[in-house]
Design a protein around this motif. Structure first.
Motif, mmCIF file in Angstrom:
data_model
loop_
_atom_site.group_PDB
_atom_site.id
_atom_site.type_symbol
_atom_site.label_atom_id
_atom_site.label_comp_id
_atom_site.label_asym_id
_atom_site.label_seq_id
_atom_site.Cartn_x
_atom_site.Cartn_y
_atom_site.Cartn_z
ATOM 1 N N PHE A 41 5.465 -6.082 7.449
ATOM 2 C CA PHE A 41 4.332 -5.139 8.383
ATOM 3 C C PHE A 41 3.712 -6.007 7.367
ATOM 4 C CE2 PHE A 41 2.361 -2.072 9.143
ATOM 5 C CZ PHE A 41 3.299 -2.035 11.175
ATOM 6 N N ALA B 158 5.584 -1.393 17.382
ATOM 7 C CA ALA B 158 4.810 -1.058 15.543
ATOM 8 C C ALA B 158 4.052 -2.095 15.743
ATOM 9 C CB ALA B 158 5.861 -0.847 14.499
ATOM 10 N N LEU C 18 9.316 -0.580 12.082
ATOM 11 C CA LEU C 18 8.480 -1.558 11.336
ATOM 12 C C LEU C 18 8.566 -3.065 12.595
ATOM 13 C CD1 LEU C 18 7.204 -0.715 8.185
ATOM 14 C CD2 LEU C 18 6.228 0.498 9.768
ATOM 15 N N GLU D 282 12.198 -4.344 5.549
ATOM 16 C CA GLU D 282 10.912 -3.924 6.858
ATOM 17 C C GLU D 282 9.149 -4.075 6.153
ATOM 18 O OE1 GLU D 282 12.874 -0.735 9.023
ATOM 19 O OE2 GLU D 282 12.571 0.047 7.040
ATOM 20 N N MET E 42 11.375 2.985 3.159
ATOM 21 C CA MET E 42 10.921 1.377 4.289
ATOM 22 C C MET E 42 12.065 0.254 3.663
ATOM 23 S SD MET E 42 7.749 0.084 4.747
ATOM 24 C CE MET E 42 6.783 1.658 5.028
ATOM 25 N N ILE F 158 -0.522 0.487 4.275
ATOM 26 C CA ILE F 158 0.469 1.172 4.303
ATOM 27 C C ILE F 158 1.646 2.038 3.739
ATOM 28 C CG2 ILE F 158 3.178 -0.162 5.047
ATOM 29 C CD1 ILE F 158 1.321 -2.964 4.789
ATOM 30 N N GLN G 94 5.409 4.798 8.223
ATOM 31 C CA GLN G 94 6.702 4.937 9.186
ATOM 32 C C GLN G 94 6.824 5.650 9.938
ATOM 33 O OE1 GLN G 94 10.234 2.958 7.320
ATOM 34 N NE2 GLN G 94 11.091 2.611 9.786
ATOM 35 N N GLN H 175 2.214 5.344 15.126
ATOM 36 C CA GLN H 175 2.205 4.182 15.956
ATOM 37 C C GLN H 175 3.275 5.210 17.324
ATOM 38 O OE1 GLN H 175 4.581 1.008 14.078
ATOM 39 N NE2 GLN H 175 5.230 3.101 12.571
#
Length: 365
Positions: free
Chosen positions: A123, A78, A73, A119, A115, A95, A67, A333
């Motif tokens: 994701f 994202a 996210l 979240e 996170m 992740i 992240q 990202q």
């Protein structure tokens, strides 16, 4: 965008986690296991097979994604980044939630840097909608050290450390189970914990929460040979950071990985488990001898073209039926100005040239 390099110079050793997992990091995920029966072919290098199929090896290929504190996210940015990752031909994303530990010798592991469950769940769902397989790969960020520095001074402290670590992992495992993530990495580079008996109970607890594939990621083949509990897991996981000799070429780059490959294939045969490369990045030096300090930060003179050529060489070297997953460190990202991010996207483009003709059908886990 990729950030293959993740290590710090010895003088900055205590802040390794910032370079490796910090701002702008992105999760890597690569596929996981093959049935044990397929390991009978591990003695044959994939280079001897169909060249086209070699480009699509391993079965689970992709990137680590951490992240970015600047990119939520759940944001459109994202999602666009995840689409771009998918468009390289990758079929897996890892992740990477970050767990916090204040010092290597304190048992205070928590999710304060992590996170939220929402979240993470969102994701994973986004990855699945894009046809990507999702790996949840939590890693410890030690404020004054590295994961391989984690070591308690007494059995009581070890019991406390495993209690806190288990609490953090169980929460993440529950989300991974609810969202049908394909794999869960239960630890990475925790070298000095490996002889502790608490691992047996921790793995059993996670099995009750999460029904998917469980993996531990050791530091290279040498670290993997020291793990006593492969029989309780579903794959032999490793992180690989070969030295990148910028002045060399494909022959020297292959040589940097040849020993690791040989020992990993032997371990696959010995354990009856496939190999899961949770992280393929690099450290660098003026020559292969520089690998004596595998945590040296590469000089900025190593440009994206050299990085992309080396990564392509290493992916070819890792083409083997026993190596089922390779995740490249790392996918970012957002554009960044520091570190070793390929801002001209040459590395991502090199992966696209390699993977774009590969089938997008999910590989068997």
């Amino acid at each position: 965008m990729l950030f293959p390099s993740h290590a710090l110079a010895p003088a900055a050793r205590g802040t390794l986690s910032i370079a490796r997992y910090g701002i702008g990091a992105a999760l890597t995920a690569a596929g996981l296991l093959a049935a044990s029966a397929s390991l009978a072919a591990t003695g044959m290098a994939a280079r001897a097979g169909n060249p086209a199929s070699n480009l699509c090896s391993p079965a689970h290929r992709g990137f680590d994604l951490v992240q970015d504190k600047h990119v939520a996210l759940g944001s459109l940015q994202a999602h666009a980044s995840l689409q771009a990752l998918r468009d390289t031909g990758a079929n897996t994303v890892a992740i990477v939630p970050l767990l916090r530990q204040s010092r290597p010798d304190t048992p205070d592991v928590d999710r304060s840097l992590d996170m939220s469950d929402g979240e993470l769940a969102h994701f994973i769902r986004q990855a699945h909608k894009l046809g990507l397989q999702a790996v949840v790969d939590p890693r410890i960020q030690v404020s004054d050290g590295r994961p391989d520095d984690v070591r308690m001074g007494s059995d009581r402290d070890w019991a406390a450390w495993f209690h806190h670590y288990e609490q953090a992992l169980v929460g993440l495992a529950a989300v991974a189970a609810d969202e049908h993530a394909q794999a869960l990495v239960i630890g990475t580079d925790l070298d000095q914990t490996l002889s502790r008996p608490e691992w047996t109970a921790l793995i059993a607890r996670l099995r009750r929460v999460y029904p998917g594939r469980l993996i531990y990621a050791a530091q290279g083949a040498a670290g993997a040979q020291r793990v006593p509990f492969w029989n309780k897991l579903d794959a032999v996981g490793v992180t690989l950071q070969p030295v990148l000799d910028a002045a060399g070429g494909p022959a020297s780059w292959r040589a940097a990985l040849a020993g690791e490959r040989k020992h990993l294939l032997a371990l696959a045969r010995q354990t009856g488990r496939p190999i899961f490369v949770a992280e393929l990045g690099f450290s660098a030096g003026p020559n292969p001898a520089a690998q004596a300090d595998s945590h040296a930060m590469p000089p900025p003179s190593i440009d994206a073209t050299v990085q992309s050529r080396a990564l392509s060489t290493w992916l070819a070297e890792l083409s083997n039926p026993a190596i089922r997953t390779v995740l490249v460190w790392r996918w970012n990202q957002a554009e960044q100005n520091g570190g070793f991010i390929a801002q001209d996207k040459k590395i991502a483009q090199a992966m696209t040239r390699r993977w774009r003709s590969c089938s997008r059908a999910p590989a068997v886990w």
